[in-house]
Design a protein around this motif. Sequence first.
Motif, mmCIF file in Angstrom:
data_model
loop_
_atom_site.group_PDB
_atom_site.id
_atom_site.type_symbol
_atom_site.label_atom_id
_atom_site.label_comp_id
_atom_site.label_asym_id
_atom_site.label_seq_id
_atom_site.Cartn_x
_atom_site.Cartn_y
_atom_site.Cartn_z
ATOM 1 N N PRO A 1 49.408 26.169 31.257
ATOM 2 C CA PRO A 1 50.298 27.081 31.999
ATOM 3 C C PRO A 1 49.505 27.979 32.942
ATOM 4 O O PRO A 1 48.358 28.350 32.668
ATOM 5 N N LEU A 2 50.138 28.327 34.040
ATOM 6 C CA LEU A 2 49.484 29.141 35.064
ATOM 7 C C LEU A 2 48.935 30.441 34.492
ATOM 8 O O LEU A 2 47.809 30.841 34.808
ATOM 9 N N SER A 3 49.700 31.117 33.642
ATOM 10 C CA SER A 3 49.261 32.406 33.105
ATOM 11 C C SER A 3 47.989 32.253 32.276
ATOM 12 O O SER A 3 47.108 33.125 32.307
ATOM 13 N N ASP A 4 47.872 31.147 31.544
ATOM 14 C CA ASP A 4 46.671 30.922 30.738
ATOM 15 C C ASP A 4 45.462 30.655 31.629
ATOM 16 O O ASP A 4 44.358 31.150 31.361
ATOM 17 N N LEU A 5 45.661 29.868 32.675
ATOM 18 C CA LEU A 5 44.557 29.582 33.589
ATOM 19 C C LEU A 5 44.106 30.849 34.310
ATOM 20 O O LEU A 5 42.901 31.112 34.447
ATOM 21 N N TYR A 6 45.057 31.651 34.759
ATOM 22 C CA TYR A 6 44.727 32.918 35.424
ATOM 23 C C TYR A 6 43.860 33.785 34.515
ATOM 24 O O TYR A 6 42.839 34.338 34.939
ATOM 25 N N GLU A 7 44.264 33.921 33.267
ATOM 26 C CA GLU A 7 43.515 34.756 32.334
ATOM 27 C C GLU A 7 42.130 34.186 32.079
ATOM 28 O O GLU A 7 41.154 34.940 31.951
ATOM 29 N N ARG A 8 42.015 32.872 32.013
ATOM 30 C CA ARG A 8 40.713 32.270 31.779
ATOM 31 C C ARG A 8 39.764 32.553 32.946
ATOM 32 O O ARG A 8 38.590 32.867 32.750
ATOM 33 N N VAL A 9 40.282 32.464 34.171
ATOM 34 C CA VAL A 9 39.453 32.767 35.344
ATOM 35 C C VAL A 9 39.126 34.260 35.384
ATOM 36 O O VAL A 9 37.988 34.662 35.656
ATOM 37 N N ARG A 10 40.131 35.094 35.121
ATOM 38 C CA ARG A 10 39.939 36.556 35.181
ATOM 39 C C ARG A 10 38.864 37.029 34.216
ATOM 40 O O ARG A 10 37.983 37.817 34.584
ATOM 41 N N SER A 11 38.939 36.551 32.973
ATOM 42 C CA SER A 11 38.006 37.027 31.942
ATOM 43 C C SER A 11 36.746 36.170 31.853
ATOM 44 O O SER A 11 35.837 36.513 31.100
ATOM 45 N N GLY A 12 36.712 35.080 32.615
ATOM 46 C CA GLY A 12 35.561 34.191 32.577
ATOM 47 C C GLY A 12 34.711 34.289 33.833
ATOM 48 O O GLY A 12 33.826 35.140 33.941
ATOM 49 N N VAL A 13 34.986 33.439 34.802
ATOM 50 C CA VAL A 13 34.175 33.367 36.025
ATOM 51 C C VAL A 13 34.134 34.705 36.753
ATOM 52 O O VAL A 13 33.060 35.194 37.121
ATOM 53 N N LEU A 14 35.299 35.319 36.983
ATOM 54 C CA LEU A 14 35.314 36.558 37.757
ATOM 55 C C LEU A 14 34.616 37.692 37.018
ATOM 56 O O LEU A 14 33.883 38.483 37.632
ATOM 57 N N ALA A 15 34.829 37.790 35.724
ATOM 58 C CA ALA A 15 34.138 38.830 34.954
ATOM 59 C C ALA A 15 32.625 38.619 35.014
ATOM 60 O O ALA A 15 31.861 39.591 35.114
ATOM 61 N N ALA A 16 32.181 37.369 34.954
ATOM 62 C CA ALA A 16 30.745 37.087 35.041
ATOM 63 C C ALA A 16 30.195 37.466 36.408
ATOM 64 O O ALA A 16 28.997 37.757 36.538
ATOM 65 N N ARG A 17 31.042 37.478 37.426
ATOM 66 C CA ARG A 17 30.628 37.878 38.773
ATOM 67 C C ARG A 17 30.869 39.366 39.023
ATOM 68 O O ARG A 17 30.804 39.818 40.171
ATOM 69 N N ASP A 18 31.160 40.113 37.965
ATOM 70 C CA ASP A 18 31.431 41.557 38.065
ATOM 71 C C ASP A 18 32.612 41.859 38.972
ATOM 72 O O ASP A 18 32.622 42.849 39.713
ATOM 73 N N ILE A 19 33.615 40.997 38.926
ATOM 74 C CA ILE A 19 34.837 41.184 39.699
ATOM 75 C C ILE A 19 35.973 41.465 38.725
ATOM 76 O O ILE A 19 36.167 40.728 37.757
ATOM 77 N N THR A 20 36.714 42.530 38.981
ATOM 78 C CA THR A 20 37.796 42.929 38.093
ATOM 79 C C THR A 20 39.131 42.752 38.789
ATOM 80 O O THR A 20 39.333 43.255 39.898
ATOM 81 N N ILE A 21 40.034 42.037 38.143
ATOM 82 C CA ILE A 21 41.418 41.948 38.609
ATOM 83 C C ILE A 21 42.302 42.217 37.393
ATOM 84 O O ILE A 21 41.892 42.041 36.248
ATOM 85 N N PRO A 22 43.515 42.678 37.628
ATOM 86 C CA PRO A 22 44.361 43.061 36.484
ATOM 87 C C PRO A 22 44.856 41.848 35.699
ATOM 88 O O PRO A 22 45.013 40.749 36.236
ATOM 89 N N ALA A 23 45.097 42.067 34.423
ATOM 90 C CA ALA A 23 45.712 41.030 33.592
ATOM 91 C C ALA A 23 47.182 40.910 33.987
ATOM 92 O O ALA A 23 47.784 41.850 34.504
ATOM 93 N N LEU A 24 47.746 39.753 33.733
ATOM 94 C CA LEU A 24 49.155 39.537 34.011
ATOM 95 C C LEU A 24 50.006 40.164 32.928
ATOM 96 O O LEU A 24 49.627 40.202 31.750
ATOM 97 N N ASP A 25 51.178 40.653 33.324
ATOM 98 C CA ASP A 25 52.168 41.098 32.334
ATOM 99 C C ASP A 25 52.831 39.869 31.749
ATOM 100 O O ASP A 25 53.363 39.024 32.483
ATOM 101 N N ARG A 26 52.754 39.741 30.452
ATOM 102 C CA ARG A 26 53.331 38.545 29.821
ATOM 103 C C ARG A 26 54.650 38.883 29.163
ATOM 104 O O ARG A 26 54.882 39.983 28.748
#
Length: 236
Positions: free
Chosen positions: A211-236
């Motif tokens: 699901p899109l929401s799961d993929l978004y969270e994986r990118v947010r807390s994975g690749v982007l976090a490793a690059r010191d980039i912060t974006i908000p979590a989705l409201d579920r």
Amino acid sequence: MRHAPFRSRSTSPEESMFRSTLLVLLLIVATAIFGRAAAAPGPDPEILAVVGRLVSIKRLPSPCERKDGSAEPDCITLDGLYEAKYEIQSVLSGTTHGPEISFRIADHYGFPRFAHYRDALLFVTIHADGNVLQKYQGYAVHRTTNGSWATCGDPYNEFFGDPAQGVQAIDFADDLGIVGDFSEEGIRERFPEAKYLDLSNGRIRCRRGIPLSDLYERVRSGVLAARDITIPALDR
């Protein structure tokens, strides 16, 4: 009239030490002030996360290529460069400034895999001098029967040969094509997620994905976090 020769007033050792100490302190304070100003970080670049529908994509000339087609000496580029335009279907994070977004893509593996499909989840860094896709952070997504979006298979991990994670049964709204348009080898090459496909009744349908929401969270807390980039979590 004779003038008395000019004589400077001699300073005591205590005065000399005081002046030296004062000068050192002034240098330390100035260095701290200017160093802090130089090191002060600017505002974080905005990251726009959207589902987009492909409008156009074209390859850009290599920066190592001269106008006459010859290669620039001592110039090496490791990525193919592309210019893409997408019509925004859904905004997950960030602010849009119109119905479409254009951005550049640098991809070491050639033509971006997600751009083989109509729709994609895109993480784009917004710059005043041009937008850029966060490297490799574009993922093909497809409509589901409940009106949401999902990937086919696990493009986050499987592209790099890692085990799939979080793949589940998904009811996709549309198929991916007609079996007769591809050979068996062509299907495996065109669809790396072939093990999740159903080829019955002459159609290519995907049965499992993320699901899109799961993929978004994986990118947010994975690749982007490793690059010191912060974006908000989705409201579920």
